[in-house]
Structures are given as structure tokens and as C-alpha cells.
Design a protein around this motif. Structure first.
Motif, PDB file in Angstrom:
ATOM      1  N   LYS A  15       0.833  -1.197   0.000  1.00 53.63           N
ATOM      2  CA  LYS A  15       0.000   0.000   0.000  1.00 53.63           C
ATOM      3  C   LYS A  15       0.871   1.251   0.000  1.00 53.63           C
ATOM      4  N   VAL A  16       0.301   2.329  -0.545  1.00 58.65           N
ATOM      5  CA  VAL A  16       0.895   3.660  -0.467  1.00 58.65           C
ATOM      6  C   VAL A  16      -0.155   4.581   0.152  1.00 58.65           C
ATOM      7  N   CYS A  17       0.186   5.193   1.310  1.00 60.39           N
ATOM      8  CA  CYS A  17      -0.741   6.065   2.015  1.00 60.39           C
ATOM      9  C   CYS A  17      -0.333   7.518   1.819  1.00 60.39           C
ATOM     10  N   LEU A  18      -1.325   8.368   1.599  1.00 63.82           N
ATOM     11  CA  LEU A  18      -1.126   9.806   1.473  1.00 63.82           C
ATOM     12  C   LEU A  18      -1.607  10.449   2.767  1.00 63.82           C
ATOM     13  N   ARG A  19      -0.687  11.131   3.466  1.00 59.66           N
ATOM     14  CA  ARG A  19      -0.989  11.679   4.786  1.00 59.66           C
ATOM     15  C   ARG A  19      -0.891  13.208   4.774  1.00 59.66           C
ATOM     16  N   VAL A  62      -4.295   9.988   7.573  1.00 61.68           N
ATOM     17  CA  VAL A  62      -4.396   9.373   6.247  1.00 61.68           C
ATOM     18  C   VAL A  62      -5.519  10.064   5.474  1.00 61.68           C
ATOM     19  N   GLU A  63      -5.164  10.631   4.315  1.00 60.11           N
ATOM     20  CA  GLU A  63      -6.148  11.282   3.460  1.00 60.11           C
ATOM     21  C   GLU A  63      -6.614  10.357   2.335  1.00 60.11           C
ATOM     22  N   HIS A  64      -5.675   9.611   1.755  1.00 59.64           N
ATOM     23  CA  HIS A  64      -5.988   8.675   0.667  1.00 59.64           C
ATOM     24  C   HIS A  64      -5.080   7.462   0.802  1.00 59.64           C
ATOM     25  N   GLU A  65      -5.483   6.393   0.138  1.00 61.38           N
ATOM     26  CA  GLU A  65      -4.713   5.152   0.209  1.00 61.38           C
ATOM     27  C   GLU A  65      -4.812   4.433  -1.132  1.00 61.38           C
ATOM     28  N   PHE A  66      -3.672   4.013  -1.662  1.00 60.39           N
ATOM     29  CA  PHE A  66      -3.604   3.266  -2.907  1.00 60.39           C
ATOM     30  C   PHE A  66      -3.121   1.845  -2.599  1.00 60.39           C
TER      31      PHE A  66
END
Length: 1198
Positions: A217-221, A228-232
Motif C-alpha cells: 500500500k501507499v498512504c497519502l498523509r 491518512v487522506e488517501h490510500e492506494f
């Protein structure tokens, strides 16, 4: 780089892997790499040399330029291009670091970072290099010296670090948290929770933190809260690498297959604008590393562990023709990095070799690299060439051998005779102040000579310095100096007369009958009080400074904002800038500029105050400009928020004061160099004219701004120093024009005097006989007749004397980029209309707002005062009226003056130092709303500065969110202090003691206890204040503070900074709580807080009768509460609780203040009992508390 899913055999490198290198080398290893390389018995290279043969590089195409061996057989685990110098850093599996200089990869330094763990990431900073290992963060100089070594918990398994700003670092690994470390204090400031199994790769943009997990996973914080704002969900197996550029995120990794993990040849690409995946990119290699290389296009470089490299566009198709091979010596590539200039690629393999690929024959690693410092070369025994045509060439360049023979330059003894220089006479000031002890004399240094330099003068020369200001302090000859009696009383230096009660009975109202606040002068370096007042009465500066709040402990902008808040709250009572001056003394630049005066120099006036305040003026504007360039998030002072940066033009101080200048240098060869710079103030440059010619102030100002001078400067065309003509032109006009007058000698003083005389003669000639007619009017008559046009344009003779400075000036930048400056009078406003200057494009009218002057008075050593034009908004807030008025600010003396007094300078005793001109309608250009940046999060739990502090030593419970105080809530407060400087006093002839200077105290402990609720009496603040200043007396008997309690290295207390605790108290004051304590006036004074009187409930005054003595807390607690407190020492928690109980008792006895007569009888009985007991609390075996006595019960019955 995440190594999960790779060959498990790479986890440990057994010694057997290297045995093949000793005696036979690997078939893939180029023998030329090991030319002249000495191998030790274990096969480790002691010296690695670059490839000697030249390599042809085709422009624009990456090709291998050099390969070197870092350590033979030891895998390279990380590589990093230095961001500040032309160097490449590599770290090995054995914990060894090596650096190579330049594209030739010459070995620069090599040292051991860790003895057992591999180096996992390298980050270059300006002064050193950060190395991350499994559970250790080490900061080392580029030569190998350790700056700090930060040990993490043994259970940590760190893999990546991310530098969020110049002093903050994030460290993550295979655990459920990420650590935030402050590089300035080398302490953990925050811990952010993340998902298991943790974070191994971190990136940052101006929008998000990107965290790569081993789960794929790649998390956007969020940059501030780290939420955590978004997660790929990129890959089902594991994540290998990812990179971010612009609006694209590209990732490579492993996918789960039936047989295990397999390298996925599809790169996952995500659009960060829509937060969704776009078409995956299929590549022809097994991707292990990837980086964006945005040169002409946003190319991606995809690297496999076998050495294949492919370039492709992230949104296009991969072309097999774009593949090249690195040819590693070992079987695998272990690391990959791209230089900041994108001109060089670095690869490290599993056999310890480093490969450099570039797209040009002479690449640079950074766009602007600084010069690398090398070790001093060996001195070669050769003489440098000596050019006899150079007059300034030192002959000492040629070494002279030691010889016993006579030299040609030696004079014969017959032709020479010794003539020792006569010792100069001792300074008369030293002889006057000398005190003899036996045959040795002691005297303070008058500082009339340069340090360690004694000039030999056989005859007295003309004094080039300010003879008009260097007045002898000897009482002899004072009658010959009539200007000593010219100093008006309101301009003389004011001092505070101390009594037994300190400042409590000093009548400040006698010196200040306005509602504006003065500043106390007894604090060290308080000579800047007048300039603090000038900055405060600039409305945009006052508002913008109070909106500033940052995390720096000693920030002048923050401390000035706190001081401005106190000046806002004051209703005529003086304030003191102790905290501001405390922060000022800690700044190295202030000490380097000589702005910090010794107490003896400040008291005797030995320093040149005019020069000093002008240097201070330049320093404070520069410091505020720098402090406010980095705007901290106002939500929480110690919260999790990051910081946002702005350019120099976006600094509010820069917007107000900064002026962009164009500097042109013209060499005599015709070469011209043009540079742009910014300045925050201007210094007047006076013309060299002794004829008494008339010069307008506008002419001198234009000459000073558009300065032209001849000087020696370096010419790139001539390649040597040449005489050049340097000119300076202004590009745009500032909103506030700051001018240093630079009247530092008799020559400048004579210029002002002559111009004032010429201006006076011209004014007399202009107005003719109308002046003498106006002279007959009294001041009251003149005020009544001000509406008359003739009287408005015709001032009196007294108003025209010693005036050269205009009240307004008009400035305009012409079409050919020149500057037009002229004096602007009230008659121009009448003729052209007050808005004419605003209507004409590019024209600015500046009005005089403040003048800072140096008062010459040898009896007191001189002083600095300010004339300030106080605007309408300040009068509206303080007095409820709307008008403008000039005031004199002389420390705590404030007096309204006539406007002409602000521009009249009698150079015998009143010398101009600083001028402030403000553009008209300035306030309308800025947002003048003040938003309190201090929020409730400052009361939440925070880390202690003490290294040995443990939870078991905690003496307080921080407030919960549900306990946040509201307006009117009670808070018990007590503070303890230590002494920084002892009191200075003298004995009078009648035997009484006179205090010359009070002792300087510093707050050491502050305690706040809950005043209501189920936890009433439990402290929520119990902070020990760390101090960097020397403590001369801990006052342990009265404060309970012991040596070591305030030292972060050995203290076991909850240690914080003064600023941190100050913010907590400021929040409580702003929210409207009521403080209960004993002697709070002194507490708030030392803490440097201004608290409204309706928010203070002081038990000293609640249990006090007029014209009677104050009663101690210990006696009140024994009398009313039957408590024995302060037995051996004082404790602030006990004192604060006792004060709260006494206030409850006061409400009980006075029936909430409704029965003052009955409470008066209680106080009368209290004072009678105190006189009988001599105000001493009895010992336990003697008389009991009167609480159970019949007399007390009878009083209660009343």
C-alpha cells in the motif's frame, strides 16, 4: 528499497562469499578497477582508485563514466548524491560510509558508522550527513567527526527517513509508529501511529506525505496532522519502490502468485488530481527501483536488480530500444540514486562497486554546489613568483633562511642607536576613577582605546570623533559647558526610586498621565525601549507581530508580540520587556554586533548610544524579517502541525520595510555588472561641503538612496581588483521608510546645525514681518486662531529654530528608473489637495511618524528618547476619541508635545538618530485584525526537557479536553523564583540603605491547580523553567528550588521552556479565568505578564486592612485553616492550594462579599492576634490554632 520478496540468501553475507576474491577475482570484475589496490587478508580494499582510461560520452545519452570499488566484496546498501557539494556518498552492508568527490569519483572520506548493522539511508544536510541504521541515527561531519549519535529503542527496525524541513526529521520502519525528531534539540517531539507492518519508503510533496508499506500500500498523509487522506492498494505482494513527480505517482513491486511472490512488470501509475489509478505501464525489465528524471519530459528510469535500465514516459508505452545494461561486478544491483541536477546516475552492486552514469563528459551533481573543503596539501619547497610591479604584494611571501651571517639589510651598530618609544600618558579617566589597594590601582576600562592596542602619540592630534558628545564626567569645568543646563527636564534620564516595598509605592502616574504604557529602564539593555515603542505604534507592525507564533524558543518576533499584547492591555501602568530582552541576549548576532552592553557601561553611559540604537534598528528589522519568513501553524504551539514557508517578499516585515535596489558596478575597462538586492533601511550620506550651501533634506535623502561612489572591486573581465564606479538605484518604494541619520561625529553635527540655520533664515525671509506679529500671541491664542490661513502658514520664531527636517516628503520613481524626492509641506496639500499625490500614478507622500534622538547629558551618561505621532486607532482604543497627537516617550515618562518639537534638534544636547516616515493611508493597505494564535492545545500534555524525568516523578495531571477552563473559572497560582543578579544598594550617611538597582529575578517554577470540579486542588501545571543564564542564588529556603533542578541533563523534574509555560498562562488569561494566589502582583511581574485586575484574586489584599502591614500566607493558613505550611521550605503546589482554601474561607466569612462589616471585625481580630504573636506561627507543642479557641468562635458568631 524494500528487500522483501528477493533472494533470502541476501539477508546475511557470510564470510564464505568473499573467500573467492582471495586469490582469484570474479570473472566479471574488471582488473583495471583494482590497479594499485592493496587487499588485506580478508579481501577488503584499503584504497579504491577510479578507472584510468578515458571514456567517450555522447551528449544527452546516459553512459558509464567511472566505476570504483568502495569495499571489495561488501555489498553497497545505499547511495546518495550530496545536495550541497559535488560528492557521492555510499553506505555498505558492514556499516561503513565512503564519499567520492566529483565525476572522477576521487575518494574524499571513509569512516565506520556502525560496527554491526548496515546503513539503510543517507541524507545530506548543510553541516553534515545523517546516517540511518537499524536502531541508530547518527549525524556526522563530512570528514567523519560525530556531531550527535541518537540511539533508538533496541526493538526498532528503521528503514527510511524523511527531512520535512531544516530541523525536523521523520524516521520510519517495521513497527507501528513513525518518530518525529527535532535535529536542533536532538529529541523525539512526536510519535505518529501507522499500520502494521510499518513504513519502509517515505516521500514528500507540497501536498502530502507519501508512506510506502511492505504490504503493497501507499498512504497519502496530511502535512500537518499526519492523518491518512488517501490510500492506494498498489500490489498484492509487496512494494519495492515508488516515486512522485507533479501529479503522478509511479510504483513497482511484487504480486502474489501460486509459487510465492513474483516481480510485477506492470508499473502502477496514479493521478494525484483525481486520486485514481490510470493505465498501468508495462515494462520489459523486472523493476526493482524507479525514479522520475524530469529534464525535458517527465521520464521514468526503471532499474532491475540484474542491471537492466529502461527509460519511458509514465503515460506512454515502453520501447525496448530504450534499455541499456549497467554491467555490475556482482550478480545484483543493490542501490540506485539520481543527482539533483539529473545529469548523473549512481548504481551500487553486491560486490562493493559503484558505477557512475552521466549524460555529459563533465557533469555536475547539483545546480549550485558550494566549494568542498579539502585537507591542507603538503607544502612544496618552491618559491612563488614575485611581481615587483605590485605595490601591495607582501615581501613575506619569500621565506628567509635561518643564518648566522650578517644580512645585507642590517645596519652597522655604529650607524644606529636605540631610541625606545616614550610610554603614552595614562588616561585621565582611569586616574580619576582609580581605587588603590596597597600599591595596586584598580579602575574600570573607559573604552577609549582599541582592545590590546596602544597608539604612541608624541603630540595630541585633533579629535576626529564626536567631541560634542564626549563630555567629561569630571565635576571640574562643568561651568564652562553651558549646554549641560539646556536639557529640558522631561528629556533627562528618568530613574526609579526604590523603597522597602520595591516599586509598589513609586508614583508612575506623576510621569505618565496618559493611558499609554511606558517601559521600565532598570532591565539590562533597556536602551532600546524607545525603538520598541516606535514599532508598537506602527499599526500594521503591531497587528502582524501579534499574529505571529512559532516553535522557536528564543524568537524575537514572538516575544515582541507578547510585549505588544501587554502594552495593549495596560491602562497607563508601565510594562517591562524582560522576556524580550532575555531572548535578545541569547542571539549570537546581537553579541557579535556589540548590541549587548555590560551593566557598568550601560549605567555610566560609556557606550555611544546613537550608534548603538542605529545598529539595533538594523538588527531588529533584519531579525524580525527572518523570524517571520517561516510562519508556524497557529493551531498548536507544540502540536503535530508542520510549517509553511514563504519567500522573502512574502514576509510581512519585508512587505512593510523592504526596498528592492539595483546595484551597478562599472569598471574602467567598460565592463558593467548589475545585481539586485533588498534593504530594510537607508543611512544618510552627507555631502562634502564646508561653504554652508543650502541643501534640502530631500536632496540629501535622494543622494543617500541613489548612492554613487568610487571603490576597489573585483572585475571578472580584468580578473583583478580595479577602481569601479558603483551606483545604486531604487526599483520600488517601501511602505515605511526607515532612515539612520548617522550623526556620529562633529562634522555631521555641524552639517545639521548649518542647514538648520540656513533654513531658519530662509523661513524668516519668506514670511517677513508676519513672524514677529505671531510671536506676540500666547499659545492659547494661537490654538484658537489656527483656522486662520495666515497663521496656519506662518509659524512662530520658536517653531522655526533648529528645524531642517520636513514633516512630509514626496517620492516618485520616474520613467527612466530615476528617483524624484522633494519636501512636501502643508501648503502643497492646500494647493494640490490632500489626495493629489495618491491620484498621480507612482507618486508617494510619506509623513513623519517618529524620530529617535540621543540626549547628551554627561551627568546621567545620556539617554535615548522618541517622539512618536500616535494615530487615531490607538486613541480610539485607549481613550475613546479619534485624533492624532505627538508624544514624547522617555522610558516610563510619556508626555504630549507640539509637533514642531519632534523636528527641532539643538545639536548641543539633542542629536537625531533614527527617522521613520510612513506612507499615507498605510493602514488601509493591510489587514489589521488580530487573531489570537494561542489555542487550547498548549494546555495538553507535553514532553519534558529533562532527560531523567520519569512518570513516577510527575506532580501534576494535565487537563483533559472536557476540563478546559471557561470564563470565570478559578485557578490557583503560585510561582517560585531564583536570583540572577544581586541587589545593588548603598548606605547613606544617616545609616539608611538606598537601593540603586533591585535584584534581577527569574521564574523557576510555575504551578496552577484546579479551582473547581471533582479534581479541585489537583495541579494541572507544575513546570520547572529551564534557564541558560547563570543563577547566583537559588533561594532554596524560600523557593524549594535546588541546584540541578533547572538543568536538563540531571534534573528529574518536569522541565520546560519559559515560552511554553508563558503560552499556557497567556491562554488562561485570554480565556478569562480568575487567578487566586498570594502576592500575585510580584509573580506576574517577574513572569512578565499583564493580567486585568478583575481576573486577579489576591489573598494578600483580601485579608488586609488599609495602612496596615501585609500578612504572610503561612500565618493566614495557621489562623484560618489550622494548617502548618512552609515548614522547612516552600512548595508552590502547597501554596496554591492554600490560597484557594483561603479564598473559599473569605467567601464564607464575608458571605460572598455581602457583609463587609462583619468581615472587618474578623480582620481586626486577625491583626490583634498577629501583634500578640509577633506574626510568628507557634511551634507544634505551643499554643494551638485559634480555630478552636473561644475568641475565634465568638468572632465567627458575629
Amino acid at each position: 528499497m524494500n528487500f522483501e520478496g528477493l533472494d533470502p540468501g541476501l539477508a546475511e553475507y557470510a564470510p564464505t562469499m568473499h573467500s573467492a576474491l582471495d586469490p582469484v577475482l570474479d570473472a566479471h570484475l574488471n582488473p583495471s578497477l583494482l590497479q594499485n589496490v592493496e587487499l588485506d587478508p580478508e579481501g577488503v580494499a584499503l584504497e579504491a582508485l577510479p578507472v584510468q582510461e578515458s571514456v567517450h560520452i555522447m551528449e544527452g545519452v546516459y553512459s558509464e563514466l567511472h566505476s570504483v570499488v568502495a569495499e571489495v566484496g561488501v555489498p553497497v546498501t545505499v547511495s546518495h548524491f550530496d545536495l550541497h557539494e559535488e560528492m557521492l556518498w555510499v553506505g555498505s552492508h558492514g556499516g561503513h560510509a565512503t564519499s567520492f568527490f566529483g565525476p572522477a569519483l576521487e575518494r574524499y572520506s571513509s569512516f565506520q558508522v556502525n560496527g554491526s548493522d548496515d546503513i539503510r539511508q543517507i541524507q545530506s544536510l548543510e553541516s553534515g550527513i545523517l546516517f540511518l541504521t537499524k536502531n541508530n541515527l547518527k549525524y556526522m561531519a563530512r570528514g567523519g567527526l560525530i556531531i550527535f549519535d541518537y540511539l533508538l529503542d533496541e526493538s526498532e527496525d528503521m528503514h527510511s527517513l524523511l527531512l520535512t524541513d531544516s530541523s525536523t526529521l521523520l524516521v520510519g520502519g517495521l513497527q507501528n509508529h513513525i518518530l518525529e525528531i527535532d535535529l536542533t534539540t536532538v529529541q523525539e517531539t512526536q510519535k505518529y501511529a501507522v499500520e502494521i507492518p510499518g513504513v519502509t519508503i517515505m516521500r514528500q510533496t507540497n501536498r502530502f506525505f507519501f508512506c510506502g508499506h511492505t504490504s503493497g500500500k501507499v498512504c497519502l498523509r496530511d502535512l500537518r496532522s499526519f492523518k491518512v487522506e488517501h490510500e492506494f492498494d498498489a500490489f498484492s505482494g509487496s512494494l519495492s519502490d515508488f516515486d512522485v513527480h507533479g501529479n503522478l505517482l509511479a510504483a513497482c513491486g511484487f504480486s502474489s502468485r501460486l509459487t510465492g511472490l513474483a516481480c510485477d512488470r506492470f508499473l502502477k501509475v496514479y493521478d494525484l488530481r483525481m486520486m485514481r489509478a490510470i493505465t498501468p505501464l508495462q515494462v520489459h525489465v523486472d523493476p526493482a527501483f524507479l525514479r522520475f528524471i524530469p529534464t525535458y519530459t517527465s521520464r521514468l528510469a526503471i532499474i532491475s536488480q540484474s542491471g537492466q535500465c529502461q527509460f519511458c514516459e509514465p503515460t506512454g508505452l515502453a520501447n525496448p530500444a530504450d534499455i541499456f545494461h549497467v554491467n555490475p561486478v556482482g550478480p545484483l544491483l543493490m542501490t540506485f540514486d539520481v543527482s539533483a541536477s539529473k545529469q548523473a546516475l549512481a548504481f551500487g552492486d553486491s560486490e562493493g562497486c559503484v558505477h557512475l552514469w552521466t549524460d555529459s563528459p563533465e557533469p555536475s551533481f547539483n545546480p549550485y554546489s558550494r566549494e568542498t573543503e579539502f585537507a591542507l596539501p603538503c607544502l612544496v619547497d618552491s618559491l612563488p613568483p614575485l611581481d615587483w610591479s605590485q605595490d601591495l604584494l607582501p615581501l613575506s611571501l619569500i621565506p628567509v633562511p635561518l643564518t648566522t651571517d650578517a644580512l645585507l639589510s642590517d645596519w652597522p651598530a655604529a650607524n644606529s642607536a636605540p631610541a625606545p618609544r616614550r610610554a603614552p600618558p595614562v588616561d585621565a579617566e582611569i586616574l580619576r576613577t582609580m581605587k588603590k589597594v596597597g600599591f595596586i590601582g584598580y579602575a574600570p576600562n573607559p573604552r577609549t582605546r582599541l582592545r590590546n592596542q596602544i597608539p604612541y602619540r608624541l603630540k595630541e592630534l585633533d579629535n576626529e570623533f564626536d567631541s560634542f558628545s564626549q563630555v567629561t564626567e569630571s565635576p571640574i569645568g562643568r561651568e564652562e559647558e553651558p549646554h549641560l543646563h539646556m536639557v529640558s527636564k522631561k528629556y533627562r534620564k528618568v530613574t526609579i526610586k526604590y523603597s522597602k516595598l520595591g516599586l509598589e509605592d513609586f508614583d508612575f502616574k506623576h510621569y505618565n498621565k496618559t493611558l499609554f504604557a511606558g517601559l521600565e529602564p532598570h532591565i539590562p539593555n533597556a536602551y532600546c525601549n524607545c525603538m520598541i515603542q516606535v514599532l508598537y505604534f506602527l499599526e500594521p507592525v503591531r497587528c502582524l507581530i501579534q499574529n505571529h507564533l512559532c516553535q522557536k524558543e528564543f524568537c524575537l518576533a514572538c516575544e515582541l508580540g507578547f510585549l505588544f499584547h501587554m502594552l495593549d492591555l495596560s491602562r497607563g501602568d508601565p510594562c517591562q520587556g524582560s522576556n524580550f530582552l532575555r531572548a535578545f541576549r541569547t542571539i549570537p548576532e546581537a553579541s557579535a554586533l556589540g548590541l549587548i552592553l555590560a551593566d557598568s557601561d550601560e549605567a555610566s553611559g560609556k557606550g555611544n548610544l546613537a550608534r548603538l540604537i542605529q545598529r539595533w534598528n538594523r538588527f531588529i528589522l533584519t531579525q524580525l524579517h527572518q523570524d517571520m519568513q517561516e510562519l508556524e501553524v497557529p493551531q498548536a504551539y507544540r502540536g503535530a502541525g508542520g510549517s509553511s514557508f514563504c519567500s522573502s517578499g512574502d514576509s510581512v516585515i519585508g512587505q512593510l520595510f523592504s526596498c528592492e535596489m539595483e546595484n551597478c558596478s562599472l569598471c574602467r575597462c567598460g565592463s558593467e555588472t548589475v545585481r539586485t538586492s533588498s534593504t530594510l533601511l537607508f543611512t544618510l550620506s552627507y555631502p562634502e561641503d564646508k561653504t554652508g550651501k543650502n541643501y534640502d533634506f530631500a536632496h540629501v535623502l535622494k543622494r543617500s538612496i541613489c548612492l554613487e561612489q568610487n571603490t576597489q572591486a573585483w572585475c571578472d573581465n580584468c580578473e583583478k581588483y580595479q577602481p569601479t564606479i558603483q551606483t545604486r538605484n531604487i526599483r520600488h518604494l517601501p511602505d515605511i521608510l526607515v532612515i539612520n541619520c548617522e550623526v556620529n561625529s562633529s562634522k555631521e553635527a555641524d552639517f545639521w546645525r548649518i542647514q538648520a540655520e540656513v533654513a531658519f533664515k530662509m523661513a524668516v525671509k519668506k514670511y517677513g514681518g508676519e513672524i514677529s506679529k505671531n510671536k506676540e500671541f500666547a499659545l492659547t491664542d494661537r490654538k484658537e486662531l489656527r483656522s486662520s490661513e495666515s497663521l496656519l502658514l506662518c509659524p512662530s520664531i520658536e517653531e522655526l529654530k533648529n528645524v531642517w527636517l520636513p514633516f512630509s516628503i514626496r517620492m516618485k520613481i520616474t520613467k527612466n528608473k530615476g528617483l524624484d524626492v522633494c519636501n512636501w509641506t502643508h501648503g502643497d496639500d492646500v494647493q494640490w489637495g490632500p489626495a493629489r499625490a495618491e491620484e498621480e500614478r507612482g507618486v508617494c507622500v510619506y509623513d513623519l511618524m517618529a524620530t529617535v534622538v540621543h540626549i547628551l547629558d554627561s551627568r546621567t551618561g545620556g539617554s535615548l528618547v522618541a517622539h512618536i505621532k500616535v494615530g487615531e486607532t490607538y486613541h480610539q482604543r485607549k481613550e475613546g476619541v479619534t485624533h492624532q497627537q505627538w508624544y514624547l516617550f522617555n522610558d516610563f515618562l510619556i508626555e504630549p508635545i507640539d509637533k514642531h518639537e519632534a523636528v527641532q534638534f539643538d545639536m548641543n544636547w539633542k542629536v537625531p538618530a533614527i527617522l521613520y516616515y510612513v506612507k499615507r493611508n498605510l493602514n488601509s493597505r493591510y489587514n489589521l485584525n488580530i487573531k489570537n494564535p494561542i489555542e487550547a492545545s498548549v494546555l495538553l500534555a507535553e514532553a519534558s526537557l529533562a532527560r531523567k524525568q520519569r512518570k513516577t516523578h510527575t506532580t501534576f495531571i494535565p487537563l483533559m479536553l472536557s476540563e478546559m477552563p471557561q470564563i470565570g473559572d478559578l485557578v490557583g497560582l503560585d510561582a517560585e523564583f531564583v536570583t540572577l543578579n544581586e541587589e545593588e544598594a548603598e548606605l547613606r550617611s544617616d545609616g539608611t540603605k538606598s537601593t540603586i538597582k533591585p535584584s534581577q529575578m527569574s521564574v523557576a517554577r510555575i504551578t496552577c491547580v484546579r479551582g473547581q470540579g471533582p479534581n479541585e486542588g489537583i495541579p494541572f501545571i507544575d513546570d520547572y523553567i529551564s534557564t541558560q543564564e547563570q543563577v547566583v542564588d537559588y533561594l532554596t529556603q524560600y523557593s524549594g528550588i535546588k541546584p540541578g533542578d533547572l538543568d536538563a541533563k540531571i534534573s528529574s523534574k518536569h522541565l520546560t521552556t519559559l515560552k511554553s509555560t508563558y503560552l499556557k498562562l497567556r491562554f488562561l488569561i485570554d480565556i478569562g479565568v480568575k487567578f487566586v494566589g498570594h502576592g500575585l502582583q510580584k509573580d506576574f511581574r517577574v513572569i512578565n505578564l499583564m493580567v486585568p485586575k478583575d481576573q486577579v484574586l489576591d489573598t494578600v489584599y483580601l485579608f488586609h486592612m488599609p495602612r496596615k502591614r501585609m500578612i504572610s500566607l503561612r500565618f493566614l493558613a495557621w489562623y484560618f485553616l489550622d494548617l502548618k505550611i512552609q515548614g522547612e521550605t516552600h512548595d508552590s503546589i502547597e501554596d496554591a492550594r492554600t490560597a484557594l482554601q483561603l479564598y473559599r474561607k473569605y467567601l464564607e466569612l464575608s458571605k460572598n462579599g455581602t457583609e463587609p462589616e462583619s468581615f472587618h471585625k474578623v480582620l481586626k481580630a486577625l491583626y490583634e492576634k498577629g501583634r500578640k504573636m509577633d506574626w510568628k506561627v507557634p511551634e507544634p507543642e505551643s499554643q494551638t490554632s485559634p480555630k478552636n479557641a473561644a475568641v475565634f468562635s465568638s468572632v465567627l458568631a458575629l
